[in-house]
Design a protein around this motif. Structure first.
Motif, PDB file in Angstrom:
ATOM      1  N   TRP A 199       0.531  -1.164   0.054  1.00 18.47           N
ATOM      2  CA  TRP A 199       0.074  -0.068   0.161  1.00 18.47           C
ATOM      3  C   TRP A 199       0.832   1.329  -0.006  1.00 18.47           C
ATOM      4  CZ3 TRP A 199      -0.876   4.342   2.868  1.00 18.47           C
ATOM      5  CH2 TRP A 199      -1.924   4.999   2.623  1.00 18.47           C
ATOM      6  N   LEU A 200       1.758   1.104   0.731  1.00 19.22           N
ATOM      7  CA  LEU A 200       2.936   2.476   0.971  1.00 19.22           C
ATOM      8  C   LEU A 200       3.679   2.432  -0.553  1.00 19.22           C
ATOM      9  CD1 LEU A 200       4.040   2.010   4.529  1.00 19.22           C
ATOM     10  CD2 LEU A 200       2.862   4.027   3.698  1.00 19.22           C
ATOM     11  N   PHE A 201       4.021   1.358  -1.209  1.00 20.07           N
ATOM     12  CA  PHE A 201       4.569   1.533  -2.317  1.00 20.07           C
ATOM     13  C   PHE A 201       3.753   2.028  -3.189  1.00 20.07           C
ATOM     14  CE2 PHE A 201       7.776  -2.209  -1.647  1.00 20.07           C
ATOM     15  CZ  PHE A 201       8.593  -1.487  -0.804  1.00 20.07           C
ATOM     16  N   ASN A 202       2.367   1.734  -3.319  1.00 22.26           N
ATOM     17  CA  ASN A 202       1.458   2.237  -4.166  1.00 22.26           C
ATOM     18  C   ASN A 202       1.362   3.746  -4.178  1.00 22.26           C
ATOM     19  OD1 ASN A 202       1.135  -0.457  -5.071  1.00 22.26           O
ATOM     20  ND2 ASN A 202      -1.064  -0.475  -4.253  1.00 22.26           N
ATOM     21  N   LYS A 203       1.860   4.276  -2.674  1.00 17.36           N
ATOM     22  CA  LYS A 203       1.664   5.771  -2.690  1.00 17.36           C
ATOM     23  C   LYS A 203       3.076   6.399  -3.031  1.00 17.36           C
ATOM     24  CE  LYS A 203      -2.362   6.703  -0.552  1.00 17.36           C
ATOM     25  NZ  LYS A 203      -3.256   7.557  -1.068  1.00 17.36           N
ATOM     26  N   GLY A 204       3.660   5.592  -3.635  1.00 19.52           N
ATOM     27  CA  GLY A 204       5.043   5.968  -4.166  1.00 19.52           C
ATOM     28  C   GLY A 204       6.180   6.022  -3.364  1.00 19.52           C
ATOM     29  N   CYS A 205       6.155   5.619  -2.091  1.00 22.54           N
ATOM     30  CA  CYS A 205       7.417   5.524  -1.204  1.00 22.54           C
ATOM     31  C   CYS A 205       8.314   4.777  -1.739  1.00 22.54           C
ATOM     32  CB  CYS A 205       6.797   5.038   0.267  1.00 22.54           C
ATOM     33  SG  CYS A 205       5.559   5.888   0.993  1.00 22.54           S
ATOM     34  N   PRO A 206       9.576   5.196  -1.885  1.00 17.18           N
ATOM     35  CA  PRO A 206      10.602   4.368  -2.149  1.00 17.18           C
ATOM     36  C   PRO A 206      11.403   3.580  -1.212  1.00 17.18           C
ATOM     37  CG  PRO A 206      11.527   6.680  -2.073  1.00 17.18           C
ATOM     38  CD  PRO A 206      10.016   6.690  -1.561  1.00 17.18           C
ATOM     39  N   LEU A 207      11.010   4.052   0.147  1.00 23.39           N
ATOM     40  CA  LEU A 207      11.676   3.623   1.187  1.00 23.39           C
ATOM     41  C   LEU A 207      10.627   3.389   2.532  1.00 23.39           C
ATOM     42  CD1 LEU A 207      14.052   2.581   3.139  1.00 23.39           C
ATOM     43  CD2 LEU A 207      14.325   5.184   3.477  1.00 23.39           C
ATOM     44  N   LEU A 213      10.335  -8.361  -2.023  1.00 19.60           N
ATOM     45  CA  LEU A 213      10.722  -7.264  -2.659  1.00 19.60           C
ATOM     46  C   LEU A 213      11.396  -7.406  -4.091  1.00 19.60           C
ATOM     47  CD1 LEU A 213      10.769  -4.214  -1.635  1.00 19.60           C
ATOM     48  CD2 LEU A 213      13.076  -4.474  -0.827  1.00 19.60           C
ATOM     49  N   PRO A 214      12.081  -8.396  -4.360  1.00 18.46           N
ATOM     50  CA  PRO A 214      12.811  -8.346  -5.824  1.00 18.46           C
ATOM     51  C   PRO A 214      11.617  -8.509  -6.671  1.00 18.46           C
ATOM     52  CG  PRO A 214      13.691  -9.915  -4.264  1.00 18.46           C
ATOM     53  CD  PRO A 214      12.685  -9.397  -3.723  1.00 18.46           C
ATOM     54  N   LYS A 215      10.550  -9.010  -6.464  1.00 20.47           N
ATOM     55  CA  LYS A 215       9.424  -9.485  -7.541  1.00 20.47           C
ATOM     56  C   LYS A 215       8.331  -8.102  -7.504  1.00 20.47           C
ATOM     57  CE  LYS A 215       9.051 -14.203  -6.056  1.00 20.47           C
ATOM     58  NZ  LYS A 215       8.264 -15.005  -5.175  1.00 20.47           N
ATOM     59  N   ILE A 216       8.127  -7.222  -6.425  1.00 21.98           N
ATOM     60  CA  ILE A 216       6.991  -6.211  -6.664  1.00 21.98           C
ATOM     61  C   ILE A 216       7.650  -5.105  -6.849  1.00 21.98           C
ATOM     62  CG2 ILE A 216       5.572  -7.474  -5.027  1.00 21.98           C
ATOM     63  CD1 ILE A 216       6.281  -5.814  -2.694  1.00 21.98           C
ATOM     64  N   ALA A 217       8.744  -4.686  -6.178  1.00 24.11           N
ATOM     65  CA  ALA A 217       9.509  -3.404  -6.319  1.00 24.11           C
ATOM     66  C   ALA A 217      11.051  -3.634  -5.891  1.00 24.11           C
ATOM     67  CB  ALA A 217       8.957  -2.600  -5.356  1.00 24.11           C
TER      68      ALA A 217
END
Length: 288
Positions: A60-68, A89-93
């Motif tokens: 969800w946080l990745f979808n908000k654009g968070c790189p970290l 992580l290697p698969k989704i981002a």
């Protein structure tokens, strides 16, 4: 370059004590805080449940654009972080990063003890994971770690009973149970982000000469160092000093409790985890 906020995740409110120290140390960055209050507490849940819940919130946080994303939750760090880092992580981002609170703490904890005997006060889930024993041994093989689960401490804090006389019984009981394991413990870590709110109470029952550590400042220092060492991530973090708060439960309830942990008012919004589940479902259908 597209710059986005740093994500901070916790199962509920406790991670706000970590965010508070991060903001003090690194006020220039933007932060998005997500509390999974609808499914809290994590401390008594299975490894599998904690992993799935944490992964959804990270996504969800990745979808908000968070790189970290910082897992400002000991239980999530103990039960989910390694699997997310190594498998998901290697698969989704693959360009993003997820960090926890256990490793930064165990990298430093040995510096505080003279007797080489350290006590850990934590939730049952963190204690059962033995993460603090394993990680401390990596950095300080000569340090012995003693643990004590404190199942009543989080409910006391979240029900605003942490300043009551009733809290004294459970604090003294659990603290004595830890110290009974060894008379040479000279450093105790509050390995749950709720516990700093009990610090003044704990100190009332703490023998002289024992240091009591909270994680917030240690994690904030570690994050500052991480961003210096990883400019490829730091350059992707936006810097306008903005804060945003989200919860999987009631925003009004979150705002009512958050002030206790953060020391300032929040204006939270609702985060819908079904959006993440729907995205995963669609992705599976697309690739089938």
């Amino acid at each position: 370059m597209n710059q986005q906020p740093i994500g901070v995740f916790d199962s509920g409110y406790g991670g706000l004590t970590v965010l508070k120290e991060i903001i003090k140390k690194l006020p220039q960055y933007d932060y998005v805080y997500l509390g999974d209050n609808a499914r809290a507490p994590y401390g008594t849940r299975s490894f599998e449940s904690v992993y799935h819940y944490t992964l959804e919130c990270v996504q969800w946080l990745f979808n908000k654009g968070c790189p970290l994303v910082i897992l400002a939750c000991n239980t999530a760090s103990a039960k989910a972080l390694r699997t997310i880092q190594q498998n998901d992580l290697p698969k989704i981002a693959p360009g993003n990063r997820v960090l926890g609170v256990i490793r930064p703490t165990t990298e430093k904890i040995g510096d505080y003890t003279q007797t080489k005997q350290v006590g850990i006060l934590a939730t049952a889930g963190t204690v059962l994971s033995e993460s603090y024993i394993i990680e401390t041994n990596k950095f300080y093989p000569g340090v012995t770690v003693f643990q004590q689960a404190c199942p009543m401490w989080v409910p006391l804090v979240e029900n605003n009973e942490h300043n009551s006389k009733g809290a004294d019984y459970f604090i003294e009981k659990d603290l004595n149970a830890l110290l009974d394991q060894s008379k040479n413990i000279d450093t105790i870590l509050l390995a749950c982000t709720h516990y700093p709110l009990l610090k003044h109470k704990i100190q009332q029952f703490l023998p002289e000469g024992i240091s009591l550590l909270s994680q917030g400042e240690i994690v904030a220092d570690s994050l500052e160092d991480y961003l210096v060492r990883h400019p490829e991530i730091e350059e992707r973090c936006s810097r306008q000093g903005k804060l945003a708060f989200f919860t999987t439960d009631s925003p009004a309830d979150f705002d009512a409790h958050a002030t206790i942990f953060l020391g300032r008012k929040t204006h939270a919004k609702h985060a819908d985890m079904d959006e993440v589940k729907l995205t995963k479902k669609n992705a599976r259908g697309f690739h089938s």
